[in-house]
Scaffold this motif. Structure first.
Motif, short mmCIF file in Angstrom:
data_model
loop_
_atom_site.label_atom_id
_atom_site.label_comp_id
_atom_site.label_asym_id
_atom_site.label_seq_id
_atom_site.Cartn_x
_atom_site.Cartn_y
_atom_site.Cartn_z
N VAL A 29 156.33 22.93 -5.22
CA VAL A 29 156.20 21.49 -5.11
C VAL A 29 157.16 21.05 -4.02
N ARG A 30 156.60 20.48 -2.93
CA ARG A 30 157.43 20.17 -1.77
C ARG A 30 157.35 18.68 -1.41
N LEU A 31 158.41 18.23 -0.78
CA LEU A 31 158.50 16.87 -0.25
C LEU A 31 158.35 16.91 1.26
N HIS A 32 157.49 16.07 1.79
CA HIS A 32 157.38 15.90 3.23
C HIS A 32 157.89 14.54 3.67
N ALA A 33 158.24 13.70 2.70
CA ALA A 33 158.82 12.39 2.95
C ALA A 33 159.43 11.90 1.65
N PHE A 34 160.42 11.01 1.73
CA PHE A 34 161.00 10.43 0.54
C PHE A 34 160.08 9.34 -0.01
N GLY A 35 160.15 9.13 -1.33
CA GLY A 35 159.33 8.10 -1.93
C GLY A 35 159.22 8.27 -3.43
N GLY A 36 158.15 7.72 -3.99
CA GLY A 36 157.92 7.77 -5.43
C GLY A 36 157.35 9.10 -5.87
N MET A 80 171.85 27.11 -13.15
CA MET A 80 171.77 25.94 -12.27
C MET A 80 172.07 26.44 -10.86
N VAL A 81 171.10 26.30 -9.98
CA VAL A 81 171.15 26.92 -8.66
C VAL A 81 171.70 25.96 -7.61
N ARG A 82 172.73 26.40 -6.92
CA ARG A 82 173.24 25.70 -5.72
C ARG A 82 173.55 24.23 -5.94
N PHE A 83 174.31 23.93 -6.97
CA PHE A 83 174.72 22.55 -7.17
C PHE A 83 176.25 22.48 -7.24
N PRO A 84 176.88 21.56 -6.49
CA PRO A 84 176.28 20.45 -5.75
C PRO A 84 175.92 20.75 -4.29
N ASP A 85 176.02 21.99 -3.86
CA ASP A 85 175.79 22.30 -2.44
C ASP A 85 174.41 21.83 -1.98
N GLY A 86 173.41 21.92 -2.86
CA GLY A 86 172.06 21.54 -2.48
C GLY A 86 171.67 20.13 -2.87
N VAL A 87 172.67 19.28 -3.18
CA VAL A 87 172.35 17.95 -3.72
C VAL A 87 171.55 17.11 -2.73
N MET A 88 171.75 17.33 -1.42
CA MET A 88 171.04 16.53 -0.42
C MET A 88 169.87 17.29 0.22
N THR A 89 169.70 18.55 -0.14
CA THR A 89 168.64 19.35 0.48
C THR A 89 167.68 19.96 -0.53
N GLY A 90 168.01 19.88 -1.81
CA GLY A 90 167.17 20.46 -2.84
C GLY A 90 167.60 21.88 -3.17
N TRP A 140 175.34 7.27 3.76
CA TRP A 140 175.49 8.40 2.84
C TRP A 140 174.17 9.09 2.54
N ARG A 141 173.07 8.51 2.92
CA ARG A 141 171.77 9.05 2.53
C ARG A 141 171.41 10.29 3.35
N PRO A 142 170.65 11.22 2.75
CA PRO A 142 170.26 12.43 3.48
C PRO A 142 169.28 12.13 4.60
N ASP A 143 169.29 12.95 5.63
CA ASP A 143 168.36 12.79 6.75
C ASP A 143 166.96 13.25 6.39
N GLY A 144 166.87 14.24 5.52
CA GLY A 144 165.56 14.74 5.13
C GLY A 144 165.07 15.85 6.04
N ASP A 145 165.57 17.06 5.80
CA ASP A 145 165.12 18.23 6.57
C ASP A 145 163.87 18.78 5.88
N PRO A 150 160.06 20.40 5.11
CA PRO A 150 159.80 20.08 3.70
C PRO A 150 160.95 20.52 2.79
N LEU A 151 161.18 19.74 1.75
CA LEU A 151 162.22 20.04 0.76
C LEU A 151 161.56 20.52 -0.53
N ILE A 152 162.27 21.39 -1.24
CA ILE A 152 161.88 21.78 -2.60
C ILE A 152 162.99 21.34 -3.54
N LEU A 153 162.67 20.45 -4.47
CA LEU A 153 163.64 19.93 -5.41
C LEU A 153 163.99 20.98 -6.47
#
Length: 338
Positions: free
Chosen positions: A8-15, A98-108, A61-66, A68-71
């Motif tokens: 399940v991937r993100l290509h843009a931020f949203g709902g 719990m994988v890569r937290f908080p390192d992946g908090v802005m990238t998934g 403070w918001r992520p740039d969004g690299d 596609p992201l996987i949450l």
């Protein structure tokens, strides 16, 4: 082209509608890592905050969004492969973490997928008596409760305050858990009971039976009474709710007691707390397989139980996020991976 997997991937931020179930590259295993064939994924607040682009934060403070992201961070599954330098796990081991937290908090964290790679130090053997759904619901919420109440377990700088968080003695003390029906709250309630505390649980009416089964000493339905009007002189409050008016909780704590805030943003009671000698503290949960191993013993013994709110297949992750938006979650939401 390398091997692919469903994710399940993100290509843009949203709902919730921006969560797309599709093919993506299967992750590689780097030194110190394990490749996990995912069986179930637990949902957590950082998942929907990142999906939304952390719009509640200031713009800088918001992520740039690299993309596609996987949450996702919380997984339970089976070891598919290990790096040559990993000796703690073997192919076929059932693990959770719990994988890569908080390192992946802005990238998934990459968990909403058929496979995820993870540092071996972030994983523990799955409790034998739990299925993958229950195990996937545990890591972030259980580690949050553990690091607040039992043992911090790391010396990383604290992003919320200038001093390290330090748990306090629980045995024989009175502990109030605000938000006791939620993911962190229902596990913190059980940990405090297991450590010999007298526990007051604050939650909605529908959680009364569940919390009663956990042996809480007093239940307060926040829909009927404001906790600060009915409770006094507790030793510790763990607030797992956050939001507006957290400082009202100071009124239920004895002088010299403590207030632990899972989400401290917006707390305005530091001056009053200092006048009353109340310690206010917070911390950010961090991946820790060794702590999960210790907590796994309590899960296997049944001293701590993971409550599941609802389960969705990975392909319906957007529906799971819609469930989040509905509110009133009891325990954890989990995705299953075919």
């Amino acid at each position: 082209m390398g091997e692919t997997m469903k994710a399940v991937r993100l290509h843009a931020f949203g709902g919730p509608e921006v969560l797309t179930y599709e093919d993506g590259p299967k992750p590689d295993v780097r030194p110190g890592e394990v490749l996990v064939r995912v069986r179930a994924v637990g949902l957590n607040p950082p998942d929907w905050y990142l999906r939304d682009g952390y719009r509640a934060l200031p713009p800088e403070w918001r992520p740039d969004g690299d993309f596609p992201l996987i949450l996702g961070t919380d997984v339970s599954g089976v070891v598919e492969a290990t790096a040559a330098d990993v000796t703690d796990f073997q192919v076929g081991d059932e693990v959770f973490g719990m994988v890569r937290f908080p390192d992946g908090v802005m990238t998934g964290g990459g968990a909403y997928a058929q496979y995820v790679s993870a540092p071996a130090s972030h994983l523990a053997r799955k409790p034998a008596k739990l299925d993958h759904i229950q195990a996937a619901g545990a890591p972030m919420s259980l580690l949050t409760a553990w690091q607040f109440l039992i043992e911090l377990g790391h010396d990383a700088p604290n992003p919320f305050q200038t001093f390290p968080h330090a748990p306090v003695e629980l045995e024989g003390r009175t502990v109030l858990i605000n938000g006791a029906g939620g993911g962190v709250g229902h596990l913190a309630t059980q940990l405090a009971k297991a450590r010999g505390a007298r526990v007051i649980a604050v939650a909605s009416a529908k959680n009364a039976a569940m919390l009663g089964a956990f042996g809480v000493d007093q239940f307060i339905d926040y829909g009927k009474a404001a906790v600060e009007t009915v409770v006094r002189d507790v030793d510790l409050v763990l607030d797992a709710v956050g939001g507006a008016r957290m400082e009202r909780l100071l009124d239920v704590i004895r002088p010299g007691g403590a207030l632990f805030l899972v989400n401290p943003l917006g707390f305005e009671g530091h001056d009053v707390a200092a006048q009353r000698g109340i310690k206010v503290s917070s911390t950010q949960v961090r991946s820790n397989g060794a702590q999960l191993s210790r907590a796994a013993a309590l899960l296997d013994q049944g001293a701590v139980r993971v409550v599941i709110d609802s389960v969705f297949p990975l392909s319906e992750a957007s529906r799971a996020h819609q469930r989040v938006a509905e509110g009133g979650i009891q325990g954890k939401i989990v995705l299953t991976v075919a």
